[in-house]
Scaffold this motif. Structure first.
Motif, short mmCIF file in Angstrom:
data_model
loop_
_atom_site.label_atom_id
_atom_site.label_comp_id
_atom_site.label_asym_id
_atom_site.label_seq_id
_atom_site.Cartn_x
_atom_site.Cartn_y
_atom_site.Cartn_z
N SER A 8 9.92 -5.02 -80.68
CA SER A 8 10.69 -5.96 -81.48
C SER A 8 11.44 -5.14 -82.52
O SER A 8 11.50 -3.92 -82.44
CB SER A 8 9.75 -6.99 -82.15
OG SER A 8 8.83 -6.32 -82.98
N LYS B 10 7.81 -13.52 -84.71
CA LYS B 10 8.45 -14.82 -84.56
C LYS B 10 7.57 -15.80 -83.79
O LYS B 10 7.78 -17.01 -83.86
CB LYS B 10 9.80 -14.66 -83.86
CG LYS B 10 10.80 -13.81 -84.65
CD LYS B 10 12.09 -13.63 -83.89
CE LYS B 10 13.06 -12.73 -84.66
NZ LYS B 10 14.32 -12.51 -83.94
N MET C 169 12.23 -19.99 -87.83
CA MET C 169 13.14 -18.94 -88.29
C MET C 169 14.50 -19.51 -88.67
O MET C 169 15.07 -19.14 -89.71
CB MET C 169 13.30 -17.87 -87.22
CG MET C 169 14.36 -16.83 -87.52
SD MET C 169 14.01 -15.83 -88.98
CE MET C 169 13.00 -14.56 -88.23
N CYS D 288 9.39 -21.53 -93.86
CA CYS D 288 9.14 -21.36 -92.42
C CYS D 288 8.02 -22.25 -91.91
O CYS D 288 7.85 -22.41 -90.69
CB CYS D 288 8.84 -19.89 -92.09
SG CYS D 288 7.43 -19.20 -92.96
N LEU E 200 9.00 -12.81 -92.88
CA LEU E 200 9.47 -13.29 -91.58
C LEU E 200 10.90 -12.84 -91.32
O LEU E 200 11.21 -12.35 -90.23
CB LEU E 200 9.38 -14.82 -91.53
CG LEU E 200 9.92 -15.48 -90.26
CD1 LEU E 200 9.11 -15.06 -89.04
CD2 LEU E 200 9.94 -17.00 -90.40
#
Length: 367
Positions: free
Chosen positions: A297, A59, A71, A38, A52
């Motif tokens: 989220s 994010k 991502m 990432c 992640l």
């Protein structure tokens, strides 16, 4: 010298399948170059990539959003490496499970295997990624509380600023003793020699005589052993050794003679320490779980995707309570709170987490 036990399980630890098809994590690491997938250069999945993919790291990225995470790239390379796993998410969860198992074993080595019950302690999580795994480790070890200090990513630097000056002196001897009164006079003479040298060096460091503390200890073993335990040189140190041996190894022999192997003196000079500012207290009900308009989220916990909240730690105030599932972000670290965990912010900005069933019986004041 510090007694530190380390393992190869960190954010950059690489995940792979061995020849038998078992998932392994570490000790090989992606390091800073090329780093996790990432970060934009690495091509092998790491613990950071797994966090992640499961929504444990926002994010928006790290360092307050200044360091963006890719991502899409992480998903693409992780799909290639997942092997027989049904999905990327299953692979990511497996990576975290294996990494947590390695860290759990390390904690058992310095607690259970040394005669200490983890249930009597608080797990302190610091560093940039320590608090990503702390609650899972605490649950596995039945540790009732997790303490995430203020500025966890800079805790080591803060410790250096607040550290006192210490000097250790030791002298090897071989004295066989059966009770604490044996050779007490000789031991005092040995300590007197160490103290003369220690005080001389502390004066050279600029410490006055009255500002220096001294801890006197002995390394003791049963006659014939090749390893020792350190006990204070105070009172009945022989009985203290028997108790320490019982705690560490599960047995003691009161009829067996002991040997004093080393005398040790540690000198500590106090230094001025930077203050720790207190947070403002909330004017509204401190038991309210709502903190500064958290963003919603999703994250995966226990193989299930759930809605969580992202909190900005800089906006937390004394008395705030947070219930999991949630993610607390700050410039130097990320904290993950699984379901059934609840945290409370103390006056100095530390967050104390405990399982929901234990919240009423364990408050920050208990620490």
């Amino acid at each position: 010298m510090l007694d530190i036990h380390t393992v190869g399980a960190g954010g950059g630890s690489l995940a792979r399948f061995d020849r038998a098809g078992a998932l392994r994590v570490g000790p090989e690491s992606a390091g800073a170059d090329p780093g996790p997938i990432c970060y934009g250069r690495g091509e092998k999945p790491t613990v950071t990539d797994a966090n992640l993919l499961l929504g444990r790291i926002p994010k928006a990225g790290l360092l307050g959003g200044a360091f963006e995470l890719d991502m899409a790239r992480t998903m693409r390379f992780t799909k290639r490496a997942r092997g027989a796993m049904r999905s990327v998410e299953q692979f990511a969860q497996g990576i975290l499970d294996v990494a947590n198992a390695v860290m759990e074993k390390a904690i058992r080595v310095i607690s259970v295997e040394r005669g200490h019950d983890p249930r009597d302690y608080t797990l302190v999580a610091f560093g940039g990624a320590g608090a990503l795994h702390a609650c899972d480790l605490a649950a596995a070890l039945e540790i009732p509380r997790v303490l995430v200090p203020c500025f966890p990513g800079a805790l080591s630097a803060l410790g250096i600023l607040r550290a006192d000056v210490t000097k250790d002196f030791s002298h090897t001897i071989r004295l066989e003793v059966r009770n604490a009164s044996t050779f007490r006079g000789k031991l005092r003479q040995e300590f007197a020699g160490l103290e003369r040298e220690g005080r001389k060096q502390m004066r050279a460091e600029g410490f006055a005589r009255g500002s220096v503390g001294i801890d006197r200890t002995l390394d003791v073993r049963y006659a014939g052993q090749s390893y020792e335990l350190t006990v204070p040189f105070a009172g009945d140190y022989v009985s203290a050794f028997h108790r320490a041996h019982e705690q560490r190894y599960g047995y003691s022999d009161l009829n067996r003679s002991c040997e004093v192997v080393n005398v040790r003196a540690r000198f500590t000079g106090k230094v001025p320490k930077p203050g720790l500012p207190k947070l403002p207290t909330r004017s509204s009900n401190p038991d309210s779980p709502v903190v500064a308009m958290p963003e919603k989220s999703t994250a995966i916990f226990f193989w299930t995707q759930v809605s969580d909240h992202d909190y900005d730690r800089a906006k937390l105030q004394d008395g705030n309570r947070i219930s999991g599932p949630a993610v607390v972000t700050e410039y130097s670290a990320t904290t993950v709170i699984p379901p059934r965990w609840t945290g409370r912010v103390d006056p100095y900005g530390n967050i104390i987490w405990s399982l929901a069933d234990d919240v009423r019986s364990h408050s920050p004041g208990d620490l």
